[in-house]
Design a protein around this motif. Structure first.
Motif, PDB file in Angstrom:
ATOM      1  N   ARG A 139       0.778  -1.379   0.189  1.00  0.00           N
ATOM      2  CA  ARG A 139      -0.170  -0.086   0.054  1.00  0.00           C
ATOM      3  C   ARG A 139       0.905   1.271  -0.010  1.00  0.00           C
ATOM      4  O   ARG A 139       0.696   2.082  -0.696  1.00  0.00           O
ATOM      5  CB  ARG A 139      -1.192   0.010   1.104  1.00  0.00           C
ATOM      6  CG  ARG A 139      -2.298  -0.816   1.122  1.00  0.00           C
ATOM      7  CD  ARG A 139      -3.118  -0.321   2.045  1.00  0.00           C
ATOM      8  NE  ARG A 139      -3.020  -0.848   3.352  1.00  0.00           N
ATOM      9  CZ  ARG A 139      -3.170  -1.891   3.851  1.00  0.00           C
ATOM     10  NH1 ARG A 139      -3.854  -2.991   3.127  1.00  0.00           N
ATOM     11  NH2 ARG A 139      -2.882  -2.445   5.071  1.00  0.00           N
ATOM     12  N   GLU A 141       3.828   1.409  -0.956  1.00  0.00           N
ATOM     13  CA  GLU A 141       4.772   1.718  -2.341  1.00  0.00           C
ATOM     14  C   GLU A 141       3.747   2.169  -3.439  1.00  0.00           C
ATOM     15  O   GLU A 141       4.058   3.219  -4.216  1.00  0.00           O
ATOM     16  CB  GLU A 141       5.328   0.395  -2.642  1.00  0.00           C
ATOM     17  CG  GLU A 141       6.342   0.264  -3.808  1.00  0.00           C
ATOM     18  CD  GLU A 141       7.334   1.524  -3.688  1.00  0.00           C
ATOM     19  OE1 GLU A 141       7.779   1.892  -2.630  1.00  0.00           O
ATOM     20  OE2 GLU A 141       8.365   1.692  -4.709  1.00  0.00           O
ATOM     21  N   LEU A 142       2.749   1.416  -3.536  1.00  0.00           N
ATOM     22  CA  LEU A 142       1.639   2.113  -4.546  1.00  0.00           C
ATOM     23  C   LEU A 142       1.352   3.416  -4.128  1.00  0.00           C
ATOM     24  O   LEU A 142       1.199   3.957  -5.136  1.00  0.00           O
ATOM     25  CB  LEU A 142       0.422   1.338  -4.431  1.00  0.00           C
ATOM     26  CG  LEU A 142      -0.510   0.896  -5.387  1.00  0.00           C
ATOM     27  CD1 LEU A 142       0.139   1.140  -6.698  1.00  0.00           C
ATOM     28  CD2 LEU A 142      -1.626  -0.103  -5.312  1.00  0.00           C
ATOM     29  N   HIS A 143       1.097   3.886  -3.094  1.00  0.00           N
ATOM     30  CA  HIS A 143       0.783   5.278  -2.831  1.00  0.00           C
ATOM     31  C   HIS A 143       1.721   6.089  -3.425  1.00  0.00           C
ATOM     32  O   HIS A 143       1.342   7.300  -3.684  1.00  0.00           O
ATOM     33  CB  HIS A 143       0.576   5.307  -1.074  1.00  0.00           C
ATOM     34  CG  HIS A 143       0.191   6.727  -0.877  1.00  0.00           C
ATOM     35  ND1 HIS A 143       0.661   7.778  -0.251  1.00  0.00           N
ATOM     36  CD2 HIS A 143      -1.293   7.168  -0.778  1.00  0.00           C
ATOM     37  CE1 HIS A 143      -0.065   8.775  -0.154  1.00  0.00           C
ATOM     38  NE2 HIS A 143      -1.212   8.414  -0.334  1.00  0.00           N
ATOM     39  N   LEU A 145       4.203   5.656  -5.549  1.00  0.00           N
ATOM     40  CA  LEU A 145       4.308   5.558  -6.966  1.00  0.00           C
ATOM     41  C   LEU A 145       3.120   6.472  -7.677  1.00  0.00           C
ATOM     42  O   LEU A 145       3.283   7.144  -8.504  1.00  0.00           O
ATOM     43  CB  LEU A 145       4.343   4.174  -7.686  1.00  0.00           C
ATOM     44  CG  LEU A 145       5.674   3.652  -7.370  1.00  0.00           C
ATOM     45  CD1 LEU A 145       5.615   2.024  -7.510  1.00  0.00           C
ATOM     46  CD2 LEU A 145       6.699   4.118  -8.393  1.00  0.00           C
ATOM     47  N   LEU A 146       1.858   6.377  -7.229  1.00  0.00           N
ATOM     48  CA  LEU A 146       0.737   6.942  -7.745  1.00  0.00           C
ATOM     49  C   LEU A 146       0.968   8.654  -7.342  1.00  0.00           C
ATOM     50  O   LEU A 146       0.654   9.285  -8.220  1.00  0.00           O
ATOM     51  CB  LEU A 146      -0.598   6.769  -6.944  1.00  0.00           C
ATOM     52  CG  LEU A 146      -1.017   5.245  -7.429  1.00  0.00           C
ATOM     53  CD1 LEU A 146      -2.105   4.882  -6.493  1.00  0.00           C
ATOM     54  CD2 LEU A 146      -1.345   5.386  -8.711  1.00  0.00           C
ATOM     55  N   GLY A 147       1.893   8.912  -6.351  1.00  0.00           N
ATOM     56  CA  GLY A 147       2.253  10.278  -6.210  1.00  0.00           C
ATOM     57  C   GLY A 147       3.203  10.688  -7.401  1.00  0.00           C
ATOM     58  O   GLY A 147       2.976  11.621  -7.942  1.00  0.00           O
TER      59      GLY A 147
ATOM     60  N   ASP B  16      -4.823   4.048   5.687  1.00  0.00           N
ATOM     61  CA  ASP B  16      -3.990   3.999   4.508  1.00  0.00           C
ATOM     62  C   ASP B  16      -4.953   3.681   3.108  1.00  0.00           C
ATOM     63  O   ASP B  16      -4.507   4.226   2.185  1.00  0.00           O
ATOM     64  CB  ASP B  16      -2.707   2.923   4.726  1.00  0.00           C
ATOM     65  CG  ASP B  16      -1.709   3.471   5.758  1.00  0.00           C
ATOM     66  OD1 ASP B  16      -2.070   4.518   5.922  1.00  0.00           O
ATOM     67  OD2 ASP B  16      -1.106   2.630   5.880  1.00  0.00           O
ATOM     68  N   LEU B  20      -4.871   5.678  -0.231  1.00  0.00           N
ATOM     69  CA  LEU B  20      -4.575   4.989  -1.304  1.00  0.00           C
ATOM     70  C   LEU B  20      -5.735   5.275  -2.634  1.00  0.00           C
ATOM     71  O   LEU B  20      -5.456   5.768  -3.756  1.00  0.00           O
ATOM     72  CB  LEU B  20      -4.215   3.664  -1.213  1.00  0.00           C
ATOM     73  CG  LEU B  20      -3.707   2.889  -2.300  1.00  0.00           C
ATOM     74  CD1 LEU B  20      -2.710   3.345  -3.103  1.00  0.00           C
ATOM     75  CD2 LEU B  20      -3.333   1.517  -1.799  1.00  0.00           C
ATOM     76  N   ARG B  23      -5.802   8.801  -3.741  1.00  0.00           N
ATOM     77  CA  ARG B  23      -5.124   9.081  -5.000  1.00  0.00           C
ATOM     78  C   ARG B  23      -5.170   8.509  -6.098  1.00  0.00           C
ATOM     79  O   ARG B  23      -4.851   9.001  -7.243  1.00  0.00           O
ATOM     80  CB  ARG B  23      -3.591   8.878  -4.102  1.00  0.00           C
ATOM     81  CG  ARG B  23      -2.431   9.223  -5.133  1.00  0.00           C
ATOM     82  CD  ARG B  23      -1.245   9.337  -4.333  1.00  0.00           C
ATOM     83  NE  ARG B  23      -1.065  10.552  -3.399  1.00  0.00           N
ATOM     84  CZ  ARG B  23       0.054  10.720  -2.727  1.00  0.00           C
ATOM     85  NH1 ARG B  23       1.182  10.000  -3.112  1.00  0.00           N
ATOM     86  NH2 ARG B  23       0.070  11.815  -2.074  1.00  0.00           N
ATOM     87  N   CYS B  27      -5.838  10.166  -9.958  1.00  0.00           N
ATOM     88  CA  CYS B  27      -4.817  10.186 -11.017  1.00  0.00           C
ATOM     89  C   CYS B  27      -5.861   9.777 -12.160  1.00  0.00           C
ATOM     90  O   CYS B  27      -5.799  10.252 -13.331  1.00  0.00           O
ATOM     91  CB  CYS B  27      -3.682   8.838 -10.851  1.00  0.00           C
ATOM     92  SG  CYS B  27      -2.455   9.319  -9.751  1.00  0.00           S
ATOM     93  N   LEU B 142       4.639  -0.003 -10.955  1.00  0.00           N
ATOM     94  CA  LEU B 142       3.413   0.476 -10.943  1.00  0.00           C
ATOM     95  C   LEU B 142       2.269  -0.491 -11.549  1.00  0.00           C
ATOM     96  O   LEU B 142       1.378  -0.591 -10.888  1.00  0.00           O
ATOM     97  CB  LEU B 142       3.296   1.861 -11.418  1.00  0.00           C
ATOM     98  CG  LEU B 142       2.005   2.837 -10.862  1.00  0.00           C
ATOM     99  CD1 LEU B 142       1.585   2.821  -9.696  1.00  0.00           C
ATOM    100  CD2 LEU B 142       2.130   4.070 -11.278  1.00  0.00           C
ATOM    101  N   LEU B 145       2.009  -3.604  -9.157  1.00  0.00           N
ATOM    102  CA  LEU B 145       1.340  -3.270  -7.960  1.00  0.00           C
ATOM    103  C   LEU B 145      -0.101  -3.055  -7.912  1.00  0.00           C
ATOM    104  O   LEU B 145      -1.192  -3.258  -7.548  1.00  0.00           O
ATOM    105  CB  LEU B 145       1.914  -1.995  -7.040  1.00  0.00           C
ATOM    106  CG  LEU B 145       3.188  -2.327  -6.467  1.00  0.00           C
ATOM    107  CD1 LEU B 145       3.655  -1.056  -5.998  1.00  0.00           C
ATOM    108  CD2 LEU B 145       3.008  -3.187  -5.225  1.00  0.00           C
TER     109      LEU B 145
END
Lengths: 160, 160
Positions: A139, A141-143, A145-147, B16, B20, B23, B27, B142, B145
């Motif tokens: 979670r 890491e995904l957050h 990368l989406l950033g 979290d 997530l 976000r 996107c 990405l 994930l």
DNA sequence: CCTGCATGTTTTAAGCTTAAAGCATTGCGG
DNA sequence: CCGCAATGCTTTAAGCTTAAAACATGCAGG
């Protein structure tokens, strides 16, 4: 020249970006469809209504229609209609803004606040359930990368 | 008890997961809004029209309305309306299915195939541009994930 | 003050979207 | 062969969404 051949001639990364976008869209659509379904079945409401209440809940001092429109990333004409319906249902109220006679200020009514609290609690649970198989690390890491993706998109939108 | 306090009492990961999801949704919305805008400005068309043409382009032998509905993840009544408009514009054609007299089979016309090829080329470029700041490694990670997220969602939808 | 541009809201027309109800055809089990 | 559930499609009513046009108020510079 078919689609395959075109892609082979496109700049490197084009194909990957397209696949990434399609997967991102699939995830968003799956979650969104399920949330809409549960909001309808369990609370007889819709996602845009929920989102508007959420915006007001986070801003107890009230928001103008324009504020809401920017936060929800929808047109202002859209908010006019939503607000009209929610006001008719007694969940929100429109007050004349003391400082700007062009503007209204939207607030949750007591009934609206109670109703949103119920919906919000359920909503949190649904999301946690849908993403429940991911580990805390995944979670995070995904957050992250989406950033990065969000930055890339905003950068691209701002520069041209 | 305010929203903050509630979250503190929720199962770990709830907060979290919510962040997530927000976000991810941001996107998806940013990209989708931009793609809709460009399709309108450069090709005077819409995203659902583009998606329907894309589905037919990938399936030269034709698709029934039900096939399209499942692929696009929309209701079948929705496809009826889209197909009617695209047929009126001469981009697709409806043929009676030889094997099942209840069904139609949708195909691209020559004009529809030409038009979609133009749109598709542009579309690829837009996506590559919007996600252009990510490195190949970031894109791959990405993608991976999001695959995990997709599994989690589908698992959750299938089990209850 | 007044001119003009920016901002806040609403209206309109068109299209998208859904759930639900309804109609036609298919295909299966008795 | 008959009944009937499943499948394919359309229609309907309601709501969501947008862009564009219209109108009111605010505000700043001359």
């Amino acid at each position: 020249m078919d689609a395959e051949t075109q892609l082979a001639h496109a700049p490197p990364g084009t194909k990957d970006s397209l696949r990434l976008w399609l997967r991102l869209l699939t995830c968003a659509t799956l979650i969104e469809t399920e949330i809409r379904r549960r909001l309808r079945e369990e609370f007889a409401t819709t996602l845009p209504r929920f989102d508007l209440l959420a915006a007001l809940d986070r801003n107890g001092e009230g928001l103008t229609l324009g504020d809401v429109s920017r936060r929800m990333m929808v047109s202002n004409g859209n908010v006019t209609g939503l607000a009209t319906r929610l006001e008719a249902e007694g969940l929100i109220e429109r007050r004349l803004d003391a400082e700007d006679r062009r503007a209204f200020r939207l607030r949750l009514t007591a009934k609206g606040a109670r109703e949103f609290a119920r919906q919000s609690r359920a909503h949190e649970g649904w999301i946690a359930e849908l993403l429940g198989e991911l580990t805390a690390t995944e979670r995070a890491e995904l957050h992250r990368l989406l950033g990065r993706a969000k930055s890339s998109i905003r950068e691209s939108l701002d520069t041209p």
